[in-house]
Design a protein around this motif. Sequence first.
Motif, PDB file in Angstrom:
ATOM      1  N   GLU A 180      -5.208  -6.160  14.241  1.00  0.00           N
ATOM      2  CA  GLU A 180      -4.562  -4.950  13.761  1.00  0.00           C
ATOM      3  C   GLU A 180      -5.161  -4.628  12.397  1.00  0.00           C
ATOM      4  OE1 GLU A 180      -0.037  -4.923  15.118  1.00  0.00           O
ATOM      5  OE2 GLU A 180      -0.702  -6.924  14.518  1.00  0.00           O
ATOM      6  N   ALA A 181      -5.483  -3.355  12.164  1.00  0.00           N
ATOM      7  CA  ALA A 181      -6.282  -3.013  10.996  1.00  0.00           C
ATOM      8  C   ALA A 181      -5.790  -1.745  10.314  1.00  0.00           C
ATOM      9  CB  ALA A 181      -7.742  -2.838  11.415  1.00  0.00           C
ATOM     10  N   LEU A 182      -5.946  -1.729   8.994  1.00  0.00           N
ATOM     11  CA  LEU A 182      -5.654  -0.560   8.167  1.00  0.00           C
ATOM     12  C   LEU A 182      -6.952  -0.113   7.516  1.00  0.00           C
ATOM     13  CD1 LEU A 182      -2.503  -2.052   6.387  1.00  0.00           C
ATOM     14  CD2 LEU A 182      -2.537  -0.651   8.473  1.00  0.00           C
ATOM     15  N   TYR A 183      -7.156   1.200   7.418  1.00  0.00           N
ATOM     16  CA  TYR A 183      -8.414   1.740   6.913  1.00  0.00           C
ATOM     17  C   TYR A 183      -8.176   2.712   5.764  1.00  0.00           C
ATOM     18  CZ  TYR A 183     -10.248  -0.032  11.340  1.00  0.00           C
ATOM     19  OH  TYR A 183     -10.597  -0.843  12.397  1.00  0.00           O
ATOM     20  N   PHE A 184      -8.993   2.588   4.722  1.00  0.00           N
ATOM     21  CA  PHE A 184      -8.943   3.521   3.600  1.00  0.00           C
ATOM     22  C   PHE A 184     -10.241   3.390   2.821  1.00  0.00           C
ATOM     23  CE2 PHE A 184      -6.739  -0.407   2.843  1.00  0.00           C
ATOM     24  CZ  PHE A 184      -7.079  -0.831   1.574  1.00  0.00           C
ATOM     25  N   ARG A 185     -10.344   4.071   1.677  1.00  0.00           N
ATOM     26  CA  ARG A 185     -11.577   4.065   0.886  1.00  0.00           C
ATOM     27  C   ARG A 185     -11.267   3.757  -0.565  1.00  0.00           C
ATOM     28  NH1 ARG A 185     -15.995   6.041   3.352  1.00  0.00           N
ATOM     29  NH2 ARG A 185     -15.643   6.854   5.448  1.00  0.00           N
ATOM     30  N   ASP A 186     -12.232   3.127  -1.233  1.00  0.00           N
ATOM     31  CA  ASP A 186     -12.043   2.901  -2.663  1.00  0.00           C
ATOM     32  C   ASP A 186     -12.349   4.191  -3.427  1.00  0.00           C
ATOM     33  OD1 ASP A 186     -14.793   3.091  -3.286  1.00  0.00           O
ATOM     34  OD2 ASP A 186     -15.111   0.932  -3.350  1.00  0.00           O
ATOM     35  N   PRO A 187     -12.122   4.236  -4.746  1.00  0.00           N
ATOM     36  CA  PRO A 187     -12.307   5.483  -5.494  1.00  0.00           C
ATOM     37  C   PRO A 187     -13.725   6.036  -5.487  1.00  0.00           C
ATOM     38  CG  PRO A 187     -10.910   3.975  -6.730  1.00  0.00           C
ATOM     39  CD  PRO A 187     -11.457   3.201  -5.579  1.00  0.00           C
ATOM     40  N   GLU A 188     -14.729   5.239  -5.115  1.00  0.00           N
ATOM     41  CA  GLU A 188     -16.098   5.738  -5.032  1.00  0.00           C
ATOM     42  C   GLU A 188     -16.518   6.032  -3.586  1.00  0.00           C
ATOM     43  OE1 GLU A 188     -18.942   3.469  -7.268  1.00  0.00           O
ATOM     44  OE2 GLU A 188     -17.915   3.843  -9.170  1.00  0.00           O
ATOM     45  N   LEU A 207       0.832  -1.199   0.000  1.00  0.00           N
ATOM     46  CA  LEU A 207       0.000   0.000   0.000  1.00  0.00           C
ATOM     47  C   LEU A 207       0.870   1.254   0.000  1.00  0.00           C
ATOM     48  CD1 LEU A 207      -3.104   0.438   0.068  1.00  0.00           C
ATOM     49  CD2 LEU A 207      -2.905   0.793   2.519  1.00  0.00           C
ATOM     50  N   LEU A 208       1.945   1.242   0.780  1.00  0.00           N
ATOM     51  CA  LEU A 208       2.848   2.388   0.814  1.00  0.00           C
ATOM     52  C   LEU A 208       3.521   2.593  -0.538  1.00  0.00           C
ATOM     53  CD1 LEU A 208       4.482   1.813   4.329  1.00  0.00           C
ATOM     54  CD2 LEU A 208       2.765   3.531   3.722  1.00  0.00           C
ATOM     55  N   GLU A 209       3.926   1.504  -1.164  1.00  0.00           N
ATOM     56  CA  GLU A 209       4.567   1.608  -2.474  1.00  0.00           C
ATOM     57  C   GLU A 209       3.604   2.107  -3.543  1.00  0.00           C
ATOM     58  OE1 GLU A 209       6.174  -2.263  -3.152  1.00  0.00           O
ATOM     59  OE2 GLU A 209       7.860  -1.987  -1.765  1.00  0.00           O
ATOM     60  N   SER A 210       2.331   1.763  -3.388  1.00  0.00           N
ATOM     61  CA  SER A 210       1.338   2.210  -4.365  1.00  0.00           C
ATOM     62  C   SER A 210       0.987   3.685  -4.187  1.00  0.00           C
ATOM     63  CB  SER A 210       0.054   1.378  -4.230  1.00  0.00           C
ATOM     64  OG  SER A 210      -0.683   1.761  -3.074  1.00  0.00           O
ATOM     65  N   GLU A 211       1.349   4.240  -3.008  1.00  0.00           N
ATOM     66  CA  GLU A 211       1.036   5.626  -2.640  1.00  0.00           C
ATOM     67  C   GLU A 211      -0.469   5.878  -2.577  1.00  0.00           C
ATOM     68  OE1 GLU A 211       3.220   8.207  -5.293  1.00  0.00           O
ATOM     69  OE2 GLU A 211       5.093   7.828  -4.223  1.00  0.00           O
ATOM     70  N   TYR A 212      -1.227   4.805  -2.333  1.00  0.00           N
ATOM     71  CA  TYR A 212      -2.663   4.979  -2.156  1.00  0.00           C
ATOM     72  C   TYR A 212      -2.904   5.487  -0.734  1.00  0.00           C
ATOM     73  CZ  TYR A 212      -7.614   4.400  -3.000  1.00  0.00           C
ATOM     74  OH  TYR A 212      -8.956   4.657  -3.192  1.00  0.00           O
ATOM     75  N   PRO A 213      -3.758   6.517  -0.562  1.00  0.00           N
ATOM     76  CA  PRO A 213      -3.882   7.151   0.766  1.00  0.00           C
ATOM     77  C   PRO A 213      -4.582   6.281   1.807  1.00  0.00           C
ATOM     78  CG  PRO A 213      -5.438   8.116  -0.790  1.00  0.00           C
ATOM     79  CD  PRO A 213      -4.540   7.218  -1.593  1.00  0.00           C
ATOM     80  N   LEU A 214      -3.991   6.217   2.983  1.00  0.00           N
ATOM     81  CA  LEU A 214      -4.593   5.564   4.148  1.00  0.00           C
ATOM     82  C   LEU A 214      -5.424   6.581   4.915  1.00  0.00           C
ATOM     83  CD1 LEU A 214      -1.857   3.362   5.877  1.00  0.00           C
ATOM     84  CD2 LEU A 214      -4.167   2.626   5.318  1.00  0.00           C
TER      85      LEU A 214
END
Length: 275
Positions: free
Chosen positions: A105-113, A88-95
Amino acid sequence: MINDMTVGKVVLKTKNHKKLAAFYQEIIGLKILAQESAKTTLGVGDTALLELLEVVDGVIPKQAKTGLYHTAFLLPTRSELGSFLQHLLESEYPLDGAGDHIFSEALYFRDPEGNGIEVYADRPMNEWERDENGDLPMATNPVDGDGLLMAGAELDWSSAPAGTTVGHIHLQITDLEATREFYHHLLGFAIKTEIPSALFFASGDYHHHIGSNVWAGRNLSPLESNETGLAYYTLITADLAGVTQHLQEKATPFEQQNEAILLTDPNGIAVQITN
């Protein structure tokens, strides 16, 4: 009454199913299992975890509605979560954030919609902290990001690993007490964690299969037919006949769909129960 249910797949309405499917392939690592003119099914192995339905003239809601808070993809191990974090860090997609909930342990983000996503890994069950009733106190502590990355350093993320599932679904609701009545008293899920603004339900000894909260407000409307977001989600049971009979005895309305039944919770959220 029911103690064997797990979450199967999440079905989302979308403006563009092929474009959104590309995100779930590239970022989440799901593979396309089937693609039609207006629908894409994605999953891991041969198991469908996500279905994307393109709606005509679809629009993203401009205000909060009942439906999806997030889809939670459960990875089999902490090391795979660490490998995913590196990806995810390499993709630079925002967390949006991260949380150590003691049991996971959890990571949270949103899809493009704008659909919420959690990617998480559970700690061993014998490490979960329980109160005197066996319930799980709610906690959100900082995640040891460096430790996660170290745990996954030997793995090279290429796709969601075998054994990945939808561990739970978290719903945005408008009525806590009616939601308690539906999932706990009617369907038989145990309440594992309760705070004034949220309820977390589980089948068996898991921390939760269904989360629900009123954090966006208590006067939300259901999605309109052309609004993107949650269409429905599925619960898998080993005793569909028993569930059907139970709902009939409780005079709960539902729709028969081949080898599944479809019902609507008090917040206007559709639930399909299948085996």
